[in-house]
Write an enzyme that holds these catalytic residues in place. Sequence first.
Site, PDB file in Angstrom:
ATOM      1  N   GLN A  54       0.817  -1.219   0.000  1.00  0.00           N
ATOM      2  CA  GLN A  54       0.000   0.000   0.000  1.00  0.00           C
ATOM      3  C   GLN A  54       0.850   1.269   0.000  1.00  0.00           C
ATOM      4  O   GLN A  54       0.363   2.337  -0.348  1.00  0.00           O
ATOM      5  CB  GLN A  54      -0.955   0.022   1.208  1.00  0.00           C
ATOM      6  CG  GLN A  54      -2.031  -1.036   1.119  1.00  0.00           C
ATOM      7  CD  GLN A  54      -2.980  -0.949   2.311  1.00  0.00           C
ATOM      8  OE1 GLN A  54      -2.683  -1.477   3.366  1.00  0.00           O
ATOM      9  NE2 GLN A  54      -4.103  -0.272   2.143  1.00  0.00           N
ATOM     10  N   HIS A 155      -7.691  -9.402   5.702  1.00  0.00           N
ATOM     11  CA  HIS A 155      -7.708  -8.218   4.842  1.00  0.00           C
ATOM     12  C   HIS A 155      -6.283  -7.744   4.560  1.00  0.00           C
ATOM     13  O   HIS A 155      -5.901  -7.527   3.398  1.00  0.00           O
ATOM     14  CB  HIS A 155      -8.525  -7.105   5.520  1.00  0.00           C
ATOM     15  CG  HIS A 155      -8.531  -5.814   4.770  1.00  0.00           C
ATOM     16  ND1 HIS A 155      -9.685  -5.255   4.259  1.00  0.00           N
ATOM     17  CD2 HIS A 155      -7.530  -4.950   4.445  1.00  0.00           C
ATOM     18  CE1 HIS A 155      -9.379  -4.124   3.641  1.00  0.00           C
ATOM     19  NE2 HIS A 155      -8.084  -3.902   3.753  1.00  0.00           N
ATOM     20  N   HIS A 159      -3.502  -8.203   0.966  1.00  0.00           N
ATOM     21  CA  HIS A 159      -2.725  -7.185   0.240  1.00  0.00           C
ATOM     22  C   HIS A 159      -1.390  -7.749  -0.241  1.00  0.00           C
ATOM     23  O   HIS A 159      -0.864  -7.331  -1.275  1.00  0.00           O
ATOM     24  CB  HIS A 159      -2.444  -5.978   1.138  1.00  0.00           C
ATOM     25  CG  HIS A 159      -3.573  -4.996   1.228  1.00  0.00           C
ATOM     26  ND1 HIS A 159      -4.074  -4.320   0.129  1.00  0.00           N
ATOM     27  CD2 HIS A 159      -4.289  -4.549   2.285  1.00  0.00           C
ATOM     28  CE1 HIS A 159      -5.050  -3.509   0.520  1.00  0.00           C
ATOM     29  NE2 HIS A 159      -5.211  -3.630   1.823  1.00  0.00           N
TER      30      HIS A 159
HETATM   31 ZN    ZN Z   1      -6.672  -2.563   2.814  1.00  0.00          ZN
END
Ligand code: ZN
Length: 195
Positions: A54, A155, A159
Amino acid sequence: MAVREVLKMGHPTLRVKAELISQEELQSPDFKQLIQDMFETMEEEQGIGIAAPQVGISKQVAIVGIPNENPRYPELEEESKNSDEEDDFTILVVVNPKVTITDPETSGFWEGCLSVPGLKGYVERPKAIRVDYTDLEGKPQSIDADGFAATVFQHELDHLDGVLYVDKIADKTKLSFMDEYLEFIENEGAEEDDQ
Ligand code: ZN
């Protein structure tokens, strides 16, 4: 330390499997800086978890916030490397994780994601898992999680496989903008934190 830019859905780095991290790399200044920056970015963005992809680093490390009210894991508080000042969450840094489903029955939560800003979606996931991972000292660790904690782990660890929560919304009518979520859905006891 620095807040890093959070990549948004559509960026190709969010869609590839992240690379394993070597023991050598764990000790490197760049890696320590990455962890610090991930913490700072997560705090700035008010997330309860963040994965390295991210912030544009395709490596297998994620920070995961586990709600403290879960009475099954009191030992987590002692082991935690960094405690949120508000003490709502115990924070774990998870390197090279492997997830094993320990209860395939599902439980559903409304999820949000720093990489999918402004939206919430309802996702059903296996309700209990075990995560085997390496900690920041390079030692093997294992943790069991269920309920919302299991969802937070899955979750974040998705990623690292290039998967976003929106991929896992079975009922596409359960995808909502934030304002509408707050107005029409939240009162049903949904969860609120972005990951
Ligand atoms: Zn996320």
